[in-house]
Design a protein around this motif. Sequence first.
Motif, PDB file in Angstrom:
ATOM      1  N   LYS A   1      33.374 -27.997 -40.656  1.00 55.20           N
ATOM      2  CA  LYS A   1      34.319 -28.852 -41.444  1.00 55.20           C
ATOM      3  C   LYS A   1      33.810 -30.074 -41.858  1.00 55.20           C
ATOM      4  O   LYS A   1      34.300 -30.899 -42.828  1.00 55.20           O
ATOM      5  CB  LYS A   1      35.580 -29.066 -40.735  1.00 55.20           C
ATOM      6  CG  LYS A   1      36.382 -27.604 -40.634  1.00 55.20           C
ATOM      7  CD  LYS A   1      37.701 -27.905 -39.762  1.00 55.20           C
ATOM      8  CE  LYS A   1      38.454 -26.571 -39.300  1.00 55.20           C
ATOM      9  NZ  LYS A   1      39.483 -26.670 -38.461  1.00 55.20           N
ATOM     10  N   ARG A   2      32.820 -30.623 -41.283  1.00 53.93           N
ATOM     11  CA  ARG A   2      32.227 -31.912 -41.528  1.00 53.93           C
ATOM     12  C   ARG A   2      31.085 -31.745 -42.497  1.00 53.93           C
ATOM     13  O   ARG A   2      30.670 -32.864 -43.086  1.00 53.93           O
ATOM     14  CB  ARG A   2      31.650 -32.586 -40.256  1.00 53.93           C
ATOM     15  CG  ARG A   2      32.706 -32.792 -39.393  1.00 53.93           C
ATOM     16  CD  ARG A   2      32.363 -33.671 -38.064  1.00 53.93           C
ATOM     17  NE  ARG A   2      33.346 -33.739 -37.182  1.00 53.93           N
ATOM     18  CZ  ARG A   2      33.176 -34.456 -36.039  1.00 53.93           C
ATOM     19  NH1 ARG A   2      31.990 -35.241 -35.669  1.00 53.93           N
ATOM     20  NH2 ARG A   2      33.936 -34.588 -35.160  1.00 53.93           N
ATOM     21  N   LEU A   3      30.664 -30.764 -43.059  1.00 55.86           N
ATOM     22  CA  LEU A   3      29.728 -30.570 -44.115  1.00 55.86           C
ATOM     23  C   LEU A   3      30.121 -31.113 -45.194  1.00 55.86           C
ATOM     24  O   LEU A   3      31.509 -30.831 -45.791  1.00 55.86           O
ATOM     25  CB  LEU A   3      29.278 -29.095 -44.176  1.00 55.86           C
ATOM     26  CG  LEU A   3      28.481 -28.603 -43.086  1.00 55.86           C
ATOM     27  CD1 LEU A   3      28.077 -26.989 -43.488  1.00 55.86           C
ATOM     28  CD2 LEU A   3      27.046 -29.142 -42.846  1.00 55.86           C
TER      29      LEU A   3
ATOM     30  N   GLU B   1      26.761 -28.606 -49.352  1.00 53.99           N
ATOM     31  CA  GLU B   1      26.209 -28.148 -48.452  1.00 53.99           C
ATOM     32  C   GLU B   1      26.768 -26.818 -47.870  1.00 53.99           C
ATOM     33  O   GLU B   1      26.540 -25.765 -47.537  1.00 53.99           O
ATOM     34  CB  GLU B   1      25.902 -29.219 -47.236  1.00 53.99           C
ATOM     35  CG  GLU B   1      24.809 -28.499 -46.368  1.00 53.99           C
ATOM     36  CD  GLU B   1      23.684 -28.415 -46.572  1.00 53.99           C
ATOM     37  OE1 GLU B   1      23.047 -27.179 -46.792  1.00 53.99           O
ATOM     38  OE2 GLU B   1      22.887 -29.424 -47.062  1.00 53.99           O
ATOM     39  N   HIS B   2      28.265 -27.046 -47.719  1.00 55.22           N
ATOM     40  CA  HIS B   2      29.302 -25.804 -47.479  1.00 55.22           C
ATOM     41  C   HIS B   2      28.906 -24.678 -48.371  1.00 55.22           C
ATOM     42  O   HIS B   2      28.946 -23.472 -48.060  1.00 55.22           O
ATOM     43  CB  HIS B   2      30.518 -26.257 -47.233  1.00 55.22           C
ATOM     44  CG  HIS B   2      31.403 -25.137 -46.745  1.00 55.22           C
ATOM     45  ND1 HIS B   2      32.084 -24.502 -47.432  1.00 55.22           N
ATOM     46  CD2 HIS B   2      31.703 -24.901 -45.278  1.00 55.22           C
ATOM     47  CE1 HIS B   2      32.950 -23.348 -46.637  1.00 55.22           C
ATOM     48  NE2 HIS B   2      32.441 -23.824 -45.456  1.00 55.22           N
TER      49      HIS B   2
ATOM     50  N   TYR C   1      26.641 -19.345 -49.701  1.00 54.26           N
ATOM     51  CA  TYR C   1      25.573 -18.582 -50.863  1.00 54.26           C
ATOM     52  C   TYR C   1      24.641 -17.895 -50.057  1.00 54.26           C
ATOM     53  O   TYR C   1      24.487 -16.724 -50.160  1.00 54.26           O
ATOM     54  CB  TYR C   1      25.287 -19.463 -51.909  1.00 54.26           C
ATOM     55  CG  TYR C   1      24.435 -18.798 -52.884  1.00 54.26           C
ATOM     56  CD1 TYR C   1      24.690 -17.847 -53.668  1.00 54.26           C
ATOM     57  CD2 TYR C   1      22.825 -18.957 -52.624  1.00 54.26           C
ATOM     58  CE1 TYR C   1      23.694 -17.302 -54.427  1.00 54.26           C
ATOM     59  CE2 TYR C   1      21.832 -18.305 -53.255  1.00 54.26           C
ATOM     60  CZ  TYR C   1      22.437 -17.580 -54.352  1.00 54.26           C
ATOM     61  OH  TYR C   1      21.648 -16.744 -55.235  1.00 54.26           O
ATOM     62  N   ARG C   2      24.074 -18.734 -49.218  1.00 56.48           N
ATOM     63  CA  ARG C   2      22.910 -18.096 -48.213  1.00 56.48           C
ATOM     64  C   ARG C   2      23.285 -17.013 -47.485  1.00 56.48           C
ATOM     65  O   ARG C   2      22.754 -15.876 -47.359  1.00 56.48           O
ATOM     66  CB  ARG C   2      22.300 -19.172 -47.505  1.00 56.48           C
ATOM     67  CG  ARG C   2      21.332 -20.116 -48.350  1.00 56.48           C
ATOM     68  CD  ARG C   2      20.630 -21.078 -47.362  1.00 56.48           C
ATOM     69  NE  ARG C   2      21.482 -21.823 -46.249  1.00 56.48           N
ATOM     70  CZ  ARG C   2      21.937 -23.224 -46.501  1.00 56.48           C
ATOM     71  NH1 ARG C   2      21.934 -23.351 -47.824  1.00 56.48           N
ATOM     72  NH2 ARG C   2      22.617 -23.721 -45.536  1.00 56.48           N
ATOM     73  N   MET C   3      24.677 -17.130 -46.859  1.00 58.55           N
ATOM     74  CA  MET C   3      25.168 -15.991 -46.144  1.00 58.55           C
ATOM     75  C   MET C   3      25.431 -14.878 -47.075  1.00 58.55           C
ATOM     76  O   MET C   3      25.580 -13.780 -46.536  1.00 58.55           O
ATOM     77  CB  MET C   3      26.509 -16.465 -45.566  1.00 58.55           C
ATOM     78  CG  MET C   3      26.455 -17.625 -44.507  1.00 58.55           C
ATOM     79  SD  MET C   3      25.874 -16.983 -43.043  1.00 58.55           S
ATOM     80  CE  MET C   3      25.447 -18.483 -42.119  1.00 58.55           C
TER      81      MET C   3
ATOM     82  N   ARG D   1      17.081 -29.138 -41.072  1.00 55.40           N
ATOM     83  CA  ARG D   1      18.351 -28.929 -40.167  1.00 55.40           C
ATOM     84  C   ARG D   1      19.542 -29.876 -40.841  1.00 55.40           C
ATOM     85  O   ARG D   1      19.406 -30.846 -41.266  1.00 55.40           O
ATOM     86  CB  ARG D   1      18.161 -29.478 -38.971  1.00 55.40           C
ATOM     87  CG  ARG D   1      16.935 -29.189 -38.107  1.00 55.40           C
ATOM     88  CD  ARG D   1      17.080 -27.605 -37.847  1.00 55.40           C
ATOM     89  NE  ARG D   1      16.039 -27.131 -37.033  1.00 55.40           N
ATOM     90  CZ  ARG D   1      15.086 -26.231 -37.468  1.00 55.40           C
ATOM     91  NH1 ARG D   1      14.592 -26.258 -38.675  1.00 55.40           N
ATOM     92  NH2 ARG D   1      13.882 -26.030 -36.586  1.00 55.40           N
ATOM     93  N   TYR D   2      20.447 -28.963 -41.250  1.00 58.49           N
ATOM     94  CA  TYR D   2      21.555 -29.574 -42.066  1.00 58.49           C
ATOM     95  C   TYR D   2      22.846 -29.772 -41.169  1.00 58.49           C
ATOM     96  O   TYR D   2      23.866 -30.379 -41.640  1.00 58.49           O
ATOM     97  CB  TYR D   2      21.944 -28.871 -43.279  1.00 58.49           C
ATOM     98  CG  TYR D   2      22.500 -27.471 -43.036  1.00 58.49           C
ATOM     99  CD1 TYR D   2      23.864 -27.419 -42.761  1.00 58.49           C
ATOM    100  CD2 TYR D   2      21.367 -26.230 -43.029  1.00 58.49           C
ATOM    101  CE1 TYR D   2      24.289 -26.070 -42.841  1.00 58.49           C
ATOM    102  CE2 TYR D   2      21.887 -25.095 -42.639  1.00 58.49           C
ATOM    103  CZ  TYR D   2      23.258 -24.852 -42.708  1.00 58.49           C
ATOM    104  OH  TYR D   2      23.744 -23.648 -42.401  1.00 58.49           O
ATOM    105  N   ILE D   3      22.944 -28.914 -40.151  1.00 62.64           N
ATOM    106  CA  ILE D   3      24.148 -28.992 -39.237  1.00 62.64           C
ATOM    107  C   ILE D   3      23.824 -29.337 -37.919  1.00 62.64           C
ATOM    108  O   ILE D   3      24.852 -29.542 -37.211  1.00 62.64           O
ATOM    109  CB  ILE D   3      24.862 -27.612 -39.548  1.00 62.64           C
ATOM    110  CG1 ILE D   3      26.472 -28.181 -39.012  1.00 62.64           C
ATOM    111  CG2 ILE D   3      24.411 -26.591 -38.738  1.00 62.64           C
ATOM    112  CD1 ILE D   3      27.465 -26.920 -39.593  1.00 62.64           C
TER     113      ILE D   3
END
Length: 133
Positions: A60-62, A66-67, A72-74, A100-102
Amino acid sequence: MATPVSGISLANLIKASPLLTKVLTPVANTYYKFTAYQQIGFRYDDLIPEENLSMIKALKRLSPKEHADRVYRMRVASQCSMSHTLLPKEQWTTLEQDHRYISDILKEVEAEDQERADLDAMIVRKNPATAHH
């Protein structure tokens, strides 16, 4: 209690030592080539399971971008999985793209949750010497 994302990390020690960096960088690069997650467009942080409260809070903080990129990657990875194919090599996630983004957000959430648990478990006792009559 939340489980930490990472255990002991030697990354800072390795980065601080030119000799260790020189010796271990080729090993790390070879290892990276043999992992399959980048072949379906994932980043390392995409492998962190979403089925825990800390990860849900971190997601929820992304930032919106980035979210959206993660979603899209998923979807791309899901399509690869259903079709039993890999992405063309030019679409694989490169080592430079795989930041690392999360993980840091997740560590922050876990620290906040631990602090909250510690505060909830704290017992406050009134000091009789300072009590006002």
